[in-house]
Design a protein around this motif. Structure first.
Motif, PDB file in Angstrom:
ATOM      1  N   THR A   1      -0.334  -0.962  -4.248  1.00 16.97           N
ATOM      2  CA  THR A   1      -1.519  -1.452  -3.524  1.00 16.97           C
ATOM      3  C   THR A   1      -1.162  -2.248  -2.272  1.00 16.97           C
ATOM      4  OG1 THR A   1      -1.612  -3.071  -5.291  1.00 16.97           O
ATOM      5  CG2 THR A   1      -3.398  -1.494  -5.203  1.00 16.97           C
ATOM      6  N   VAL A   2      -0.101  -3.034  -2.295  1.00 13.54           N
ATOM      7  CA  VAL A   2       0.223  -3.797  -1.078  1.00 13.54           C
ATOM      8  C   VAL A   2       0.676  -2.857   0.037  1.00 13.54           C
ATOM      9  CG1 VAL A   2       0.863  -5.909  -2.297  1.00 13.54           C
ATOM     10  CG2 VAL A   2       2.642  -4.345  -1.609  1.00 13.54           C
ATOM     11  N   TRP A   3       1.321  -1.779  -0.325  1.00 18.74           N
ATOM     12  CA  TRP A   3       1.797  -0.835   0.710  1.00 18.74           C
ATOM     13  C   TRP A   3       0.645  -0.042   1.295  1.00 18.74           C
ATOM     14  CZ3 TRP A   3       5.725  -3.285   1.803  1.00 18.74           C
ATOM     15  CH2 TRP A   3       6.601  -3.778   0.841  1.00 18.74           C
ATOM     16  N   LEU A   4      -0.408   0.152   0.479  1.00 16.37           N
ATOM     17  CA  LEU A   4      -1.615   0.792   1.024  1.00 16.37           C
ATOM     18  C   LEU A   4      -2.148  -0.050   2.176  1.00 16.37           C
ATOM     19  CD1 LEU A   4      -3.834   1.914  -2.016  1.00 16.37           C
ATOM     20  CD2 LEU A   4      -2.743   3.375  -0.304  1.00 16.37           C
ATOM     21  N   GLY A   5      -2.206  -1.381   1.947  1.00 20.41           N
ATOM     22  CA  GLY A   5      -2.715  -2.298   2.965  1.00 20.41           C
ATOM     23  C   GLY A   5      -1.843  -2.290   4.210  1.00 20.41           C
ATOM     24  N   LEU A   6      -0.531  -2.289   4.008  1.00 21.36           N
ATOM     25  CA  LEU A   6       0.380  -2.302   5.155  1.00 21.36           C
ATOM     26  C   LEU A   6       0.274  -0.992   5.946  1.00 21.36           C
ATOM     27  CD1 LEU A   6       2.719  -3.765   6.682  1.00 21.36           C
ATOM     28  CD2 LEU A   6       4.288  -2.432   5.266  1.00 21.36           C
ATOM     29  N   LEU A   7       0.244   0.131   5.216  1.00 22.73           N
ATOM     30  CA  LEU A   7       0.152   1.440   5.889  1.00 22.73           C
ATOM     31  C   LEU A   7      -1.116   1.525   6.743  1.00 22.73           C
ATOM     32  CD1 LEU A   7       1.229   4.302   3.454  1.00 22.73           C
ATOM     33  CD2 LEU A   7       2.215   3.705   5.670  1.00 22.73           C
ATOM     34  N   ARG A   8      -2.225   1.072   6.171  1.00 23.05           N
ATOM     35  CA  ARG A   8      -3.499   1.126   6.887  1.00 23.05           C
ATOM     36  C   ARG A   8      -3.383   0.326   8.189  1.00 23.05           C
ATOM     37  NH1 ARG A   8      -7.169  -1.338   3.339  1.00 23.05           N
ATOM     38  NH2 ARG A   8      -6.511   0.216   1.819  1.00 23.05           N
ATOM     39  N   PHE A   9      -2.805  -0.867   8.088  1.00 25.73           N
ATOM     40  CA  PHE A   9      -2.663  -1.724   9.265  1.00 25.73           C
ATOM     41  C   PHE A   9      -1.787  -1.055  10.324  1.00 25.73           C
ATOM     42  CE2 PHE A   9      -0.135  -4.872  11.566  1.00 25.73           C
ATOM     43  CZ  PHE A   9      -1.149  -5.564  12.207  1.00 25.73           C
ATOM     44  N   LEU A  10      -0.644  -0.515   9.900  1.00 32.08           N
ATOM     45  CA  LEU A  10       0.284   0.102  10.857  1.00 32.08           C
ATOM     46  C   LEU A  10      -0.364   1.302  11.537  1.00 32.08           C
ATOM     47  CD1 LEU A  10       3.606   0.079   8.757  1.00 32.08           C
ATOM     48  CD2 LEU A  10       2.967  -1.485  10.604  1.00 32.08           C
ATOM     49  N   GLU A  11      -1.076   2.117  10.740  1.00 32.25           N
ATOM     50  CA  GLU A  11      -1.673   3.331  11.302  1.00 32.25           C
ATOM     51  C   GLU A  11      -2.812   2.991  12.258  1.00 32.25           C
ATOM     52  OE1 GLU A  11      -2.305   5.628   7.704  1.00 32.25           O
ATOM     53  OE2 GLU A  11      -0.455   6.762   8.067  1.00 32.25           O
TER      54      GLU A  11
END
Ligand code: ADP
Length: 540
Positions: free
Chosen positions: A276-286
């Motif tokens: 779940t934390v990587w989902l948040g990071l990926l969304r931000f980066l994209e």
């Protein structure tokens, strides 16, 4: 004939001493609750851990006493890890995201006599304290200037340290002495305590550092996103000290933007956390069109890392995802996914088929899968059964004997259902509680979820078994769409068709606004099953 080597007990204090002597100027950087950065070194941490050990003595803490923490990842929590265990007491990290009643149960059950807590939990602690008669000292992890207004008579961490000297000799004792205590999240029944030992922790730390595990060295910068209250941040604070890794501790802010800033400013090379934390990071980066310039690998575990996430990190960001599996009862590491030499020249699709598995066991963990009668199943990558483990950092019984005898012929039943292939790669098909039982056959909820989240309009997906008059249970797919995107039930089913056995196809797709998570960031299948128990499938 016996070997003639020294009998030096494996103690947690030796890790911080080693880091001080050999990596004294290597940094530990923490983001504090207020947002500012705190920097010091392993030498500084060791100094303050010794002051804290003296402070514990002054409070009357004795060997074996349980010392609770309600705290985020930062330098003070790091000091507590080493001072409490190093002095012979038991470091009991408590997950502050649990329901208040569970926190009360856990602190009472463990009989914690002193509790250290972050400023941000001051209000929570004030409401819980009247139900916690055994706690003698409450210590706020802050300085005098920031002490909260409170009816509770609490101590100030920085004052406790300031009142002590750095002169402290770590005691030497039996390596089997209890070092720390973590409770399982208790998805069924009350949470149960797992008691780690100095020996198991030090052995686990060696394991964590291995090249085919986290590959830690004195050239790495590690940012554990996994909280220090979640199975000791997967053992990373101890392993970092063993290897002399620069540590970056992110404090309470784990959103994409906060993590991105720290990754970049501290030149982080490796990190670890739940999907779940990587989902948040990926969304931000994209969304921002950003890249991570120094991170080369992410350890993802705690629940299944979706194949789409593993691929996106590799293809768009050049970052290797190391899929890992473990559990509280295993300190927690069991397996990590790294390729073998023979995989390196395979085409990407064949490599992807290996990458999504939970990985190979670390030396120190033995695994096998068995059928309902306990007979061992073949390691052919196809047969699936109950996964059993054993090893020197695997639990043998719960704290205070809760749950009675848990081992089966010396093996710990993990509660997971898995396959093991001839190369030793294990793949989880489900938690045994979550597996969908359709007409006497098993359907893997994880496999359907993994496929569903590969759809570009899907943010998150959960598959649960819903009662069915003919088949007992049939799969229901719950989909949380990405913001601003839409997809229909028909499109979703069409996307899955051909990728799944026909009888594994969900009987229905329902779109939801949110999905419930547990205190450790996993989809809460138990809550979902309860909420959808009476749902009438169109096929029923
Ligand atoms: P917590 O919820 O505190 O992490 P547990 O120790 O109970 O508590 O979690 C362990 C369980 O999480 C495992 O038994 C397994 O079901 C699940 N799990 C952990 N890592 C993975 C993974 N990589 N893939 C699938 N399931 C995983």
């Amino acid at each position: 004939m016996l070997g003639q080597m020294m009998q030096m007990p494996l103690l947690i204090s030796s890790l911080i001493r080693h880091a001080d002597v050999n990596h004294g100027d290597t940094e530990i950087v923490s983001r504090l609750g207020e947002g500012s950065l705190h920097r010091y070194t392993y030498r500084g941490a060791h100094r303050r851990a010794r002051r804290l050990a003296n402070a514990l003595g002054a409070l009357g803490v004795r060997q074996g006493d349980r010392i609770g923490t309600l705290a985020w990842n930062d330098h003070r929590h790091f000091e507590i890890y080493f001072a409490v265990s190093g002095s012979g007491a038991v470091c009991h990290t408590v997950n502050p995201r649990l329901f208040p009643d569970q926190i009360v149960y856990i602190l009472n059950h463990a009989e914690d006599r002193t509790v250290f807590f972050d400023l941000s939990f001051a209000a929570l602690v004030e409401t819980l304290a009247p139900r916690l008669p055994k706690v003698k000292d409450w210590v706020v992890l802050t300085d005098r200037a920031h002490m909260p207004e409170s009816r509770l008579d609490s101590l100030c961490y920085e004052e406790l340290l300031a009142a002590q000297t750095e002169d402290y000799a770590w005691p030497v004792f039996d390596e089997n002495t209890a070092s720390s205590l973590c409770y399982t999240s208790g998805t069924t029944g009350n949470p149960k305590g797992v008691v780690y030992a100095h020996r198991s922790t030090v052995l686990h730390s060696y394991g964590v550092c291995l090249p085919d595990v986290f590959g830690l060295s004195a050239r790495e910068v590690l940012l554990p996103v996994v909280p220090m209250f979640h199975v000791n941040a997967w053992g990373t604070p101890y392993a970092a000290a063993l290897a002399g890794v620069k540590l970056v501790l992110p404090g309470p802010k784990l959103d994409g933007e906060s993590l991105y800033e720290l990754f970049e400013s501290e030149k982080v090379t490796a990190s670890a956390g739940v999907p779940t934390v990587w989902l948040g990071l990926l969304r931000f980066l994209e969304e921002r069109g950003l890249k991570l310039s120094t991170v080369n690998r992410l350890v993802i575990g705690g629940s299944a890392a979706p194949p789409a996430m593993i691929r996106t990190f590799r293809e768009k960001f050049g970052i290797t995802v190391l899929h890992a599996w473990g559990m509280t009862e295993m300190s927690p590491l069991g397996t990590v996914n790294h390729p073998k030499a023979k995989h390196l020249d395979l085409p990407e699709e064949s490599r992807d088929a290996v990458r999504v598995k939970q990985g190979r066991p670390i030396f120190g963990v033995e695994m096998k899968i068995v059928d309902a009668e306990g007979r061992e199943l073949p390691r052919d990558g196809k047969a699936f059964g109950d996964l059993l483990v054993r090893g020197p950092w695997v639990m043998s019984s719960y704290y205070k004997g809760e749950g009675g005898e848990v081992l089966r012929d010396g093996w710990f039943p993990t509660g997971d259902v898995a396959t093991i292939d001839p190369d030793g790669y294990m793949a989880i098909t489900d938690r045994s509680k979550d597996v969908i039982k359709s007409g006497g056959e098993w359907i893997s909820s994880i496999e359907i979820e993994n496929l569903a989240v590969a759809h570009p309009a899907v943010a998150e997906a959960a598959v649960i078994g819903v009662p069915h008059p003919k088949w007992d249970e049939r799969p229901l797919l719950l989909v949380l769409p990405r913001a601003g995107q839409s997809v229909t039930k028909e499109q979703m089913l069409e996307f899955l068709r051909g990728k799944l056995a026909k009888w594994w196809m969900p009987d229905d797709v329902v779109f939801v606004d949110s999905l419930p998570h547990t205190a450790t960031g996993k989809l809460s299948k138990m809550q979902l099953r309860a909420a959808w128990r009476d749902y009438r499938l169109p096929t029923a």
